[in-house]
Enzyme design. Structure first.
Site, mmCIF file in Angstrom:
data_model
loop_
_atom_site.group_PDB
_atom_site.id
_atom_site.type_symbol
_atom_site.label_atom_id
_atom_site.label_comp_id
_atom_site.label_asym_id
_atom_site.label_seq_id
_atom_site.Cartn_x
_atom_site.Cartn_y
_atom_site.Cartn_z
ATOM 1 N N GLY A 48 0.841 -1.264 0.123
ATOM 2 C CA GLY A 48 0.118 0.098 -0.132
ATOM 3 C C GLY A 48 0.851 1.229 -0.066
ATOM 4 O O GLY A 48 0.402 2.269 -0.770
ATOM 5 N N CYS A 49 1.940 1.299 0.699
ATOM 6 C CA CYS A 49 2.743 2.374 0.933
ATOM 7 C C CYS A 49 3.585 2.579 -0.758
ATOM 8 O O CYS A 49 3.589 3.663 -1.036
ATOM 9 C CB CYS A 49 3.927 2.055 1.872
ATOM 10 S SG CYS A 49 3.136 1.726 3.459
ATOM 11 N N SER A 50 3.784 1.541 -1.280
ATOM 12 C CA SER A 50 4.626 1.856 -2.456
ATOM 13 C C SER A 50 3.895 1.863 -3.865
ATOM 14 O O SER A 50 4.290 2.428 -4.672
ATOM 15 C CB SER A 50 5.562 0.463 -2.550
ATOM 16 O OG SER A 50 6.540 0.544 -1.727
#
Length: 161
Positions: A48-50
């Site tokens: 989700g972060c990347s």
């Protein structure tokens, strides 16, 4: 206790990469002056972060800055080398300050730490975004479960600026 609108950010030691070398600094120095957008992620290089969170801020950085923001910063419970590599992988090191909260001291100080043992991540930061003015929280966008990518996106922050 969770940080809230009107609170000053705590001044804790963090690390950033300066000229290719790790540098110790404080959140007060990095986040305590001017208008700052800070977003926190559970972990660099995680899905989700990347795929969503960091790329969204990368794509909207110019729009955010045009709204009078002096600094956009990303903080995560990772070491400074990982944060730097992640920033380089997404080509954001010139637009987003990548902050390493290696021991979760900032996450804990703002009351937004979250254990993520199921993924083998241990203690991490919840995902959130905040708008700061001279180190004081003026907007706080929390995720309902601390991990989703819904309320703290670049688009949501733009709506608050």
């Amino acid at each position: 206790m969770t940080i809230a609108i009107g609170d000053s950010i705590p001044n804790v030691t963090v690390h950033v990469m300066v000229d290719g070398a790790p540098s110790e600094t404080t959140t007060g120095e990095l986040l305590g002056h001017g208008r700052v957008v800070l977003f926190a992620v559970p972990g660099a290089f995680t899905p989700g972060c990347s795929r969503v969170h960091l790329p969204g801020y990368a794509q909207k950085a110019a729009e955010i800055s045009a709204k009078g923001v002096d600094r956009i910063a990303c903080i995560s419970v990772n070491d400074v080398f990982v944060m730097d590599a992640w920033g380089q992988a997404h080509d954001v090191t010139d637009t987003i300050t990548m902050i390493a909260d290696g021991d979760a001291s900032f996450a804990t100080a703002v009351g937004l730490e979250i254990p993520v043992p199921g993924a083998g991540l241990g203690l991490r930061s919840q995902r959130y975004a905040m708008v700061l003015q001279d180190g004081v929280v003026v907007d706080l966008l929390l995720e309902d479960n601390g991990l989703s990518v819904l309320n703290s996106t670049a688009e949501c922050v733009l709506g608050k600026l």
